[in-house]
Design an enzyme around this catalytic site. Structure first.
Site, PDB file in Angstrom:
ATOM      1  N   ASP A  56     -45.659  16.010  21.974  1.00  0.00           N
ATOM      2  CA  ASP A  56     -46.242  16.825  22.942  1.00  0.00           C
ATOM      3  C   ASP A  56     -45.645  16.826  24.327  1.00  0.00           C
ATOM      4  O   ASP A  56     -45.656  15.098  25.097  1.00  0.00           O
ATOM      5  CB  ASP A  56     -47.849  16.454  23.048  1.00  0.00           C
ATOM      6  CG  ASP A  56     -48.954  17.609  24.149  1.00  0.00           C
ATOM      7  OD1 ASP A  56     -47.915  18.234  24.802  1.00  0.00           O
ATOM      8  OD2 ASP A  56     -49.762  17.531  24.091  1.00  0.00           O
ATOM      9  N   SER A 136     -33.955  31.226  30.750  1.00  0.00           N
ATOM     10  CA  SER A 136     -34.172  32.759  29.970  1.00  0.00           C
ATOM     11  C   SER A 136     -33.691  33.671  30.745  1.00  0.00           C
ATOM     12  O   SER A 136     -33.825  33.152  32.008  1.00  0.00           O
ATOM     13  CB  SER A 136     -35.536  32.303  29.605  1.00  0.00           C
ATOM     14  OG  SER A 136     -36.120  33.963  28.912  1.00  0.00           O
ATOM     15  N   TYR A 149     -43.272  31.776  34.029  1.00  0.00           N
ATOM     16  CA  TYR A 149     -42.758  31.208  33.572  1.00  0.00           C
ATOM     17  C   TYR A 149     -40.823  31.729  33.939  1.00  0.00           C
ATOM     18  O   TYR A 149     -40.309  30.944  33.699  1.00  0.00           O
ATOM     19  CB  TYR A 149     -43.248  32.786  32.002  1.00  0.00           C
ATOM     20  CG  TYR A 149     -42.177  33.073  30.731  1.00  0.00           C
ATOM     21  CD1 TYR A 149     -42.244  31.036  29.776  1.00  0.00           C
ATOM     22  CD2 TYR A 149     -40.673  33.640  31.209  1.00  0.00           C
ATOM     23  CE1 TYR A 149     -41.072  31.574  28.983  1.00  0.00           C
ATOM     24  CE2 TYR A 149     -40.017  33.727  29.554  1.00  0.00           C
ATOM     25  CZ  TYR A 149     -40.045  32.413  28.946  1.00  0.00           C
ATOM     26  OH  TYR A 149     -39.062  32.247  28.202  1.00  0.00           O
ATOM     27  N   LYS A 153     -38.682  28.800  34.181  1.00  0.00           N
ATOM     28  CA  LYS A 153     -37.326  28.838  33.480  1.00  0.00           C
ATOM     29  C   LYS A 153     -35.550  29.445  34.782  1.00  0.00           C
ATOM     30  O   LYS A 153     -34.731  28.681  34.584  1.00  0.00           O
ATOM     31  CB  LYS A 153     -36.955  30.146  32.213  1.00  0.00           C
ATOM     32  CG  LYS A 153     -37.700  29.979  31.235  1.00  0.00           C
ATOM     33  CD  LYS A 153     -37.462  29.479  30.719  1.00  0.00           C
ATOM     34  CE  LYS A 153     -38.287  28.794  29.309  1.00  0.00           C
ATOM     35  NZ  LYS A 153     -37.306  27.653  28.047  1.00  0.00           N
TER      36      LYS A 153
END
Length: 253
Positions: A56, A136, A149, A153
């Site tokens: 994790d 990304s 997000y 990134k």
């Protein structure tokens, strides 16, 4: 990069892009191990012959135990891929979005940092190796329904640049993979323009095999995102992508 001789660890390789890249590295001749949280997926990959480890990345103790187990089994580890990530919708007009933001940053950014920190001493000690970080296209051209997000990134990109500079001269390289939307886990239904996974993975492996290996792995489908500001298309593309805010509950109509 010679893909036939590596010992590769894909962290977050139990699904999607990570799992496909693990299979591609193995098919090229590399020894491949996979880390992740899904025990069923890990069992499936173990059945395919991969070394598998539970981890994790949001838990520092879990990452430390993971590192010890991986290096005990694979002391020649020379390539670490940091794939772990989550994509969550957030409506920034609703303070309840903070939970999603916290989860996203903890997994995508801090999870990456935890893994990099765990294996940096090992790779430096070897005097050779590669980190393959995963940012990304959204880090360069934000997708407004997923603000954290995008931020996480973008941060992975900046962190990768700094890590590369700090590791210069150690023999450890840093390569950044910048995916566009790829058709995994149902994304082809959400985004009809998502790149087929097979096509994406084949292009990535071709780029990785180049000598010298590019600092950024940019498939054709992500270049419009990566270079939007340079090409003067950024504002128009963000405006187009802002139409997707209708995906958020309460924003329809």
């Amino acid at each position: 990069m010679d893909l036939s001789t590596r010992t590769v660890l894909v962290v977050g390789g139990t699904s999607g892009i990570g799992r496909e890249l693990a299979r591609r590295f193995a098919a090229a001749g590399s020894t491949v191990a996979v880390g992740g949280r899904n025990p069923e997926a890990l069992a499936e990959l173990a059945g395919e012959g991969f070394g598998t480890f539970g981890v994790d990345v949001t838990d520092s103790a879990s990452v430390a135990s993971f590192r010890a187990a991986v290096l005990d089994r694979y002391p020649g580890l020379d390539t670490v891929v940091t794939m772990s990530g989550v994509m969550l919708l957030e409506d920034l007009r609703d303070p309840a979005h903070y939970t999603a933001a916290e989860t996203t940053i903890d997994t995508n950014l801090l999870g990456t940092v935890r893994v990099l920190d765990a294996f940096t001493p090992h790779l430096i000690g070897r005097g050779a190796g590669t980190f393959l970080t995963v940012s990304s296209g959204i880090g360069f051209l934000p997708f407004p329904p997923m603000p954290s997000y995008a931020a996480s990134k973008a941060a992975v990109h900046a962190y990768s640049e700094a890590l590369r500079a700090q590791l210069d001269g150690t023999g450890v390289g840093v390569v950044e993979l910048v995916p566009p939307a790829v058709a995994t886990a149902g994304q082809e239904k959400v985004n009809p323009h998502a790149l087929p996974l097979d096509d994406f993975a084949a292009e990535v492996m071709d780029l990785l095999s180049q000598e010298p290996t590019p600092r950024e792995i940019l498939v054709q489908g992500v270049r419009m995102h990566r270079w939007a500001e340079r090409d003067g298309t950024y504002d128009d593309l963000v405006a187009q992508r802002s139409r997707a805010l209708a995906m958020l509950p309460g924003r329809q109509g």
